[in-house]
Design an enzyme around this catalytic site. Structure first.
Site, PDB file in Angstrom:
ATOM      1  CG  HIS A 239     -62.530  57.457 -75.166  1.00 28.31           C
ATOM      2  ND1 HIS A 239     -63.644  57.299 -74.370  1.00 28.31           N
ATOM      3  CD2 HIS A 239     -61.471  57.087 -74.407  1.00 28.31           C
ATOM      4  CE1 HIS A 239     -63.281  56.843 -73.189  1.00 28.31           C
ATOM      5  NE2 HIS A 239     -61.969  56.705 -73.174  1.00 28.31           N
TER       6      HIS A 239
ATOM      7  CG  ASP B 187     -60.654  59.474 -69.068  1.00 25.53           C
ATOM      8  OD1 ASP B 187     -60.979  58.681 -69.966  1.00 25.53           O
ATOM      9  OD2 ASP B 187     -61.468  60.148 -68.418  1.00 25.53           O
TER      10      ASP B 187
END
Length: 393
Positions: free
Chosen positions: A99, A381
């Site tokens: 993102h 992540d």
């Protein structure tokens, strides 16, 4: 398995810094390069001005690495996207993204949260020529087919005062630009998707967080401006590892625990880091343990990337030097992680279900079966790290 000479299948992975990396080591990397003026406005200002480095320093530099992490949209640097050996043809593209820029997930105790407006304003920087059209197009999202979890999420950020973890305008612009780049390479040059593409040719999957869904939609709009909502199916992935029905793996969890113990030992052995946390805790007026638990680097990175002054209290302000110490330790942790190899064992098992599913999809395309030509997975992540590590990136 060897593929036919005229069949070239390309797996694209977008890294945590929003670099686009493929299995064939092709990549796109966006770093801030536009210089920022050092002139200070008259009167008191809460805005901090960071000079942006133009070249990579000869030695590892925490501040340079922080600028690279920010990935503020400026100039795009292209490399080998879409390039293939002579005689090969691109058949499909698999994209996983992290993102875009988000508001912190953690707050530093007893300090003011960073003041950031998460509404989308095309006239506010950073912006994109397609931002206004993107906002308008998202209002018609009801025409698409949504998994129930995703259907209840907002299509773009809307809060004047950002909520925890909310995608910022910077994050939207980052992925509009990424999508635009992929459009130039894969749609215009390689003609991957026809103008009248069908639902089965496009696959979109996201976790159930608004920031991943919105990032995926931004990239998709950059790739296919004014796409037909009625052809779009948006699928929910419940696991941040994108492991689907293959998530049960006790040995993977054991490797992760070993890696976490390695991280902990490295941190507690760092006396400079410990003194820095003590000083920071004294400044904000909380116990050191409480400050550590608040993961202050998350909030400090937000301040840094948005050119905001670091938090202040009556006892003083958190400093750039303290920020650099924490970033330095993160860089040392990354080097130690690669040398020790504990994380790699975890990564190979964590990424296996997703990569196995991706490889199966690619092989079906190579066999000439009807399959998605462009697949997009919008993730985090913790998704990207094992996938990249499994490929030694």
């Amino acid at each position: 398995m060897m593929l036919a000479r005229n069949r070239f299948i390309f797996l694209v992975v977008v890294a945590a810094v929003l670099a686009i990396v493929s299995l064939s080591a092709q990549f796109l990397h966006l770093i801030p390069v536009a210089p920022v003026s050092d002139e200070r406005p008259l009167g008191k200002s809460r805005k901090r001005v960071n000079p942006v480095p133009h070249t990579e320093p000869p030695e590892p530099d925490p501040i340079y690495e922080a600028h690279a992490y920010c990935n503020t949209p400026s100039r795009t640097e292209l490399a080998w996207e879409g390039h293939s050996p002579a005689g090969y043809k691109l058949l499909s593209v698999q994209v996983m993204i992290r993102h875009g820029d988000r508001y912190p997930l953690y707050a530093i105790p007893k300090t003011k949260r960073p003041t950031i407006d998460c509404t989308l304003v095309p006239s506010r920087r950073p912006s994109h020529p397609q931002l206004a059209a993107f906002i308008s197009h998202m209002t018609h999202a009801g025409r698409g087919r949504w998994d129930s979890v995703l259907g209840s999420l907002p299509r773009f950020p809307t809060h004047h005062a950002c909520e925890m973890g909310e995608l910022t305008q910077t994050g939207v612009v980052q992925h509009l630009r990424n999508g635009e780049i992929l459009r130039t390479v894969y749609i215009k040059r390689h003609k991957l998707l026809p103008a009248d593409w069908s639902s089965w040719q496009l696959y979109v999957e996201s976790t159930g967080k608004s920031r991943t869904l919105q990032s995926g939609l931004a990239l998709l709009y950059g790739l296919l401006p004014e796409f037909d909502w009625t052809k779009l199916v948006l699928r929910h992935q419940w696991s941040t590892l994108f492991c689907g029905s293959s998530c049960d793996c006790p040995i993977r969890n054991q490797y992760l625990e070993e890696e976490q113990r390695r991280q902990y030992k490295l941190r507690v052995a760092d006396t400079l880091l410990d003194r820095t946390y003590v000083d920071m805790a004294r400044t904000v007026g909380v116990p050191t343990r409480q400050l550590r638990a608040a993961n202050p680097i998350d909030s400090l990175l937000c301040h840094f990337c948005h050119n905001l002054t670091f938090p202040c209290t009556a006892q003083g302000c958190l400093t750039m030097e303290q920020f650099a110490v924490i970033k330095r330790q993160q860089m040392e942790d990354e080097r130690d992680r690669q040398q020790r190899g504990l994380y790699l064992r975890y990564a190979l098992l964590a990424a296996h279900p997703f990569l196995n599913r991706t490889a199966a999809r690619m092989l079906r395309v190579a066999d000439g079966r009807q399959e998605e030509l462009f697949a997009l997975f919008s993730a985090h992540d913790v998704t990207m790290a094992p996938v990249l590590s499994a490929h030694s990136v």
